[in-house]
Design a protein around this motif. Sequence first.
Motif, PDB file in Angstrom:
ATOM      1  N   VAL A 280      34.407  26.943  20.832  1.00 15.63           N
ATOM      2  CA  VAL A 280      34.447  25.395  21.091  1.00 15.63           C
ATOM      3  C   VAL A 280      33.943  25.340  22.247  1.00 15.63           C
ATOM      4  O   VAL A 280      33.307  24.632  22.837  1.00 15.63           O
ATOM      5  N   ALA A 281      34.575  26.403  23.119  1.00 15.64           N
ATOM      6  CA  ALA A 281      33.917  26.549  24.716  1.00 15.64           C
ATOM      7  C   ALA A 281      32.936  26.598  24.987  1.00 15.64           C
ATOM      8  O   ALA A 281      31.950  26.050  25.703  1.00 15.64           O
ATOM      9  N   LEU A 282      32.109  27.051  24.169  1.00 16.52           N
ATOM     10  CA  LEU A 282      30.734  27.372  24.000  1.00 16.52           C
ATOM     11  C   LEU A 282      29.951  26.213  23.863  1.00 16.52           C
ATOM     12  O   LEU A 282      28.786  26.098  24.767  1.00 16.52           O
ATOM     13  N   GLY A 283      30.013  25.917  22.988  1.00 17.32           N
ATOM     14  CA  GLY A 283      29.775  24.489  22.632  1.00 17.32           C
ATOM     15  C   GLY A 283      29.938  23.668  23.700  1.00 17.32           C
ATOM     16  O   GLY A 283      29.346  22.764  23.709  1.00 17.32           O
ATOM     17  N   LEU A 284      30.591  23.796  24.185  1.00 17.31           N
ATOM     18  CA  LEU A 284      31.416  22.538  25.604  1.00 17.31           C
ATOM     19  C   LEU A 284      30.344  22.720  26.615  1.00 17.31           C
ATOM     20  O   LEU A 284      29.851  21.856  27.017  1.00 17.31           O
ATOM     21  N   ALA A 285      30.181  24.538  27.045  1.00 19.14           N
ATOM     22  CA  ALA A 285      28.987  24.515  27.535  1.00 19.14           C
ATOM     23  C   ALA A 285      28.307  23.957  27.669  1.00 19.14           C
ATOM     24  O   ALA A 285      26.799  23.776  28.629  1.00 19.14           O
ATOM     25  N   ILE A 286      27.644  23.936  26.109  1.00 24.88           N
ATOM     26  CA  ILE A 286      25.699  23.503  26.068  1.00 24.88           C
ATOM     27  C   ILE A 286      26.232  22.224  26.208  1.00 24.88           C
ATOM     28  O   ILE A 286      25.319  21.699  26.122  1.00 24.88           O
ATOM     29  N   ARG A 287      27.100  21.759  26.028  1.00 24.58           N
ATOM     30  CA  ARG A 287      27.022  19.633  25.445  1.00 24.58           C
ATOM     31  C   ARG A 287      28.150  19.772  25.341  1.00 24.58           C
ATOM     32  O   ARG A 287      28.854  19.723  24.923  1.00 24.58           O
ATOM     33  N   PRO A 288      28.732  19.180  26.593  1.00 19.15           N
ATOM     34  CA  PRO A 288      30.354  18.633  27.208  1.00 19.15           C
ATOM     35  C   PRO A 288      30.482  17.396  26.250  1.00 19.15           C
ATOM     36  O   PRO A 288      29.860  16.493  26.307  1.00 19.15           O
TER      37      PRO A 288
ATOM     38  N   PRO B 216      29.820  19.092  42.067  1.00 13.86           N
ATOM     39  CA  PRO B 216      30.599  18.029  41.331  1.00 13.86           C
ATOM     40  C   PRO B 216      29.552  18.422  39.911  1.00 13.86           C
ATOM     41  O   PRO B 216      30.145  17.926  38.819  1.00 13.86           O
ATOM     42  N   ALA B 217      28.259  18.112  39.882  1.00 11.94           N
ATOM     43  CA  ALA B 217      27.537  17.282  38.459  1.00 11.94           C
ATOM     44  C   ALA B 217      27.358  18.513  37.469  1.00 11.94           C
ATOM     45  O   ALA B 217      27.639  18.894  36.452  1.00 11.94           O
ATOM     46  N   VAL B 218      27.985  19.585  38.322  1.00  8.51           N
ATOM     47  CA  VAL B 218      27.616  20.700  37.494  1.00  8.51           C
ATOM     48  C   VAL B 218      29.277  21.183  37.000  1.00  8.51           C
ATOM     49  O   VAL B 218      29.591  22.131  36.017  1.00  8.51           O
ATOM     50  N   LEU B 219      30.134  20.577  37.347  1.00  5.14           N
ATOM     51  CA  LEU B 219      31.529  21.165  37.330  1.00  5.14           C
ATOM     52  C   LEU B 219      31.569  21.325  35.887  1.00  5.14           C
ATOM     53  O   LEU B 219      32.503  21.978  35.330  1.00  5.14           O
ATOM     54  N   PRO B 220      32.075  19.765  34.670  1.00 14.19           N
ATOM     55  CA  PRO B 220      32.429  19.714  33.540  1.00 14.19           C
ATOM     56  C   PRO B 220      31.365  21.216  32.785  1.00 14.19           C
ATOM     57  O   PRO B 220      31.976  22.403  32.543  1.00 14.19           O
ATOM     58  N   ARG B 221      30.447  21.719  32.874  1.00 15.85           N
ATOM     59  CA  ARG B 221      29.993  22.939  32.308  1.00 15.85           C
ATOM     60  C   ARG B 221      30.565  23.676  32.960  1.00 15.85           C
ATOM     61  O   ARG B 221      30.799  24.931  32.209  1.00 15.85           O
ATOM     62  N   ALA B 222      30.514  24.290  34.261  1.00 16.41           N
ATOM     63  CA  ALA B 222      31.771  25.316  34.940  1.00 16.41           C
ATOM     64  C   ALA B 222      32.932  25.534  34.591  1.00 16.41           C
ATOM     65  O   ALA B 222      33.632  26.673  33.839  1.00 16.41           O
ATOM     66  N   ILE B 223      33.905  24.585  33.965  1.00 16.43           N
ATOM     67  CA  ILE B 223      35.298  24.363  33.331  1.00 16.43           C
ATOM     68  C   ILE B 223      34.363  25.109  32.156  1.00 16.43           C
ATOM     69  O   ILE B 223      35.758  25.298  31.907  1.00 16.43           O
TER      70      ILE B 223
ATOM     71  N   MET C 239      32.596  26.923  31.245  1.00 14.97           N
ATOM     72  CA  MET C 239      32.292  28.366  31.317  1.00 14.97           C
ATOM     73  C   MET C 239      33.239  29.025  31.256  1.00 14.97           C
ATOM     74  O   MET C 239      33.589  30.125  31.576  1.00 14.97           O
ATOM     75  N   SER C 240      34.330  28.601  31.947  1.00 15.27           N
ATOM     76  CA  SER C 240      35.487  28.756  32.776  1.00 15.27           C
ATOM     77  C   SER C 240      35.898  29.371  31.590  1.00 15.27           C
ATOM     78  O   SER C 240      37.303  30.345  31.255  1.00 15.27           O
ATOM     79  N   SER C 241      36.064  28.863  30.481  1.00 16.14           N
ATOM     80  CA  SER C 241      37.234  28.620  29.287  1.00 16.14           C
ATOM     81  C   SER C 241      36.633  29.490  28.309  1.00 16.14           C
ATOM     82  O   SER C 241      37.373  30.022  27.689  1.00 16.14           O
ATOM     83  N   ILE C 242      35.163  29.726  28.835  1.00 22.71           N
ATOM     84  CA  ILE C 242      34.959  30.647  27.828  1.00 22.71           C
ATOM     85  C   ILE C 242      35.414  32.319  28.316  1.00 22.71           C
ATOM     86  O   ILE C 242      35.573  33.200  27.477  1.00 22.71           O
ATOM     87  N   ALA C 243      35.072  32.430  29.836  1.00 23.24           N
ATOM     88  CA  ALA C 243      35.895  33.654  30.263  1.00 23.24           C
ATOM     89  C   ALA C 243      37.060  34.019  29.531  1.00 23.24           C
ATOM     90  O   ALA C 243      37.610  34.789  29.368  1.00 23.24           O
ATOM     91  N   TRP C 244      38.072  32.960  29.814  1.00 21.03           N
ATOM     92  CA  TRP C 244      39.200  32.711  29.283  1.00 21.03           C
ATOM     93  C   TRP C 244      39.848  33.196  27.766  1.00 21.03           C
ATOM     94  O   TRP C 244      40.085  33.906  27.405  1.00 21.03           O
TER      95      TRP C 244
END
Length: 434
Positions: free
Chosen positions: A296-304, A162-169, A171-176
């Motif tokens: 933006v997704a990359l930035g959020l993956a680094i710093r949500p 769960p603690a990793v989930l925001p970054r996973a979301i 990162m998933s957005s980066i894939a998309w």
Amino acid sequence: MATIPPPPSVDPALPPAAPGKPISPLRFADFRYFWFARFTAVMATIAMVVVIGYQLYDTARTDYGMSIKEASFQLGLLGLFQFAPLAVLTPVAGWAADRFERRRVAIFSNLIDLCIAATLWWFTAQDALTLPLLFSLAALHGVARVFSGPAMSAIAPNIVPPAVLPRAIAMSSIAWQSASVIGPAAGGLIYAADAASVYIFAAILLALSAFTISRVRPVQPPPAEVRRHPLREMVDGLQFVWSERFLLGTITLDLFALLLAGATAMLPVYARDILHTGSEGLGFLRAAPAVGAAGVALGLAIRPIERNVGVKMLWAVAVFGAVTLGFGLSTHFFLSLGLLVIMGAADMFSVFVRGTLIQLNTPDHMRGRVSAASGLAISASNELGEMRAGAMAALIGPVGAVAVGGAAAIGVTALWSWLFPELRRAKTFESQFR
């Protein structure tokens, strides 16, 4: 008042995230497989959708002799044909994601799209495309999407802590979003070189996606405390969304803003008859929003984002509407590209907020159904937004349809900030359900 849902369930074999130390979701092999499967599937399907839209508009203009307004209306109908199966099957798809092994549901949807790609390859190679065929295959693509979305969304929370989930979301957005950049550009260029080959390209990617998702360990549906009638379980997800006012406001804000401000359906019109760039230009126009969103997704993956999430979301939607208004009036290709990049970046903020809220605050046994409800709102805003744009373009022209829609989205943002003051007051993600 709605009850507070339990935290997402996660496989106990997953290592916990160290306190205070961020962990990349790519550390987990299952997430790497999941990421690549999503990347390849999105690249394939978006390349197909872009080319289908261009082929439909071009076929309407050349083979059927339609005017720009009449052909624009056909693009609106295309959105309606894609939305119809989503509207009918969304409750079933969400229920299936909660009752069956989720990888198999995702693979099933990929195989449907693979069959669509093969069919389009054949008819394109034979120069035998017709409007009824394109509408039918668009509807079948809607069937594939309705089952893919809830299943894929429900897999991710089970393969990372769960603690990793925001970054996973993120990162998933980066894939998309990165696939949304590459797919349209590649599709437009391949189509310009050899029209039928774009569907071979898509079929190969879909086969890769199906194989890769099969490499993720099985994600079994969670046991429910009480199994009820399937129709009753389908309704539960909608009731959960309705009972959570913040979540309802977030989803409906995106729904109505994109319903009014969606410009995607008109891109073939802009590429062919306003900006005069052809299918190659259409690929870049369709990819441009994803460039901004991927950044933006990359930035959020680094710093949500963690603070003042509601205000940031409202401002992002307002910017989205304003930029859509500017794009509608633009007649310069590079200015239009730049505006579309900003549009995608603004949209990514609301996508991230909504996705994180849903995944962190939904019980695992309901996650597929709630994701399906959110997916239905997104699809309604996209596909019905295309229908709205096409119908309005038939009356006042494509430029007016896009510009008026952007202005209306700004008005919706102001109205929602008043109707749902919870959006303005929201400081963090988790506090909204406390």
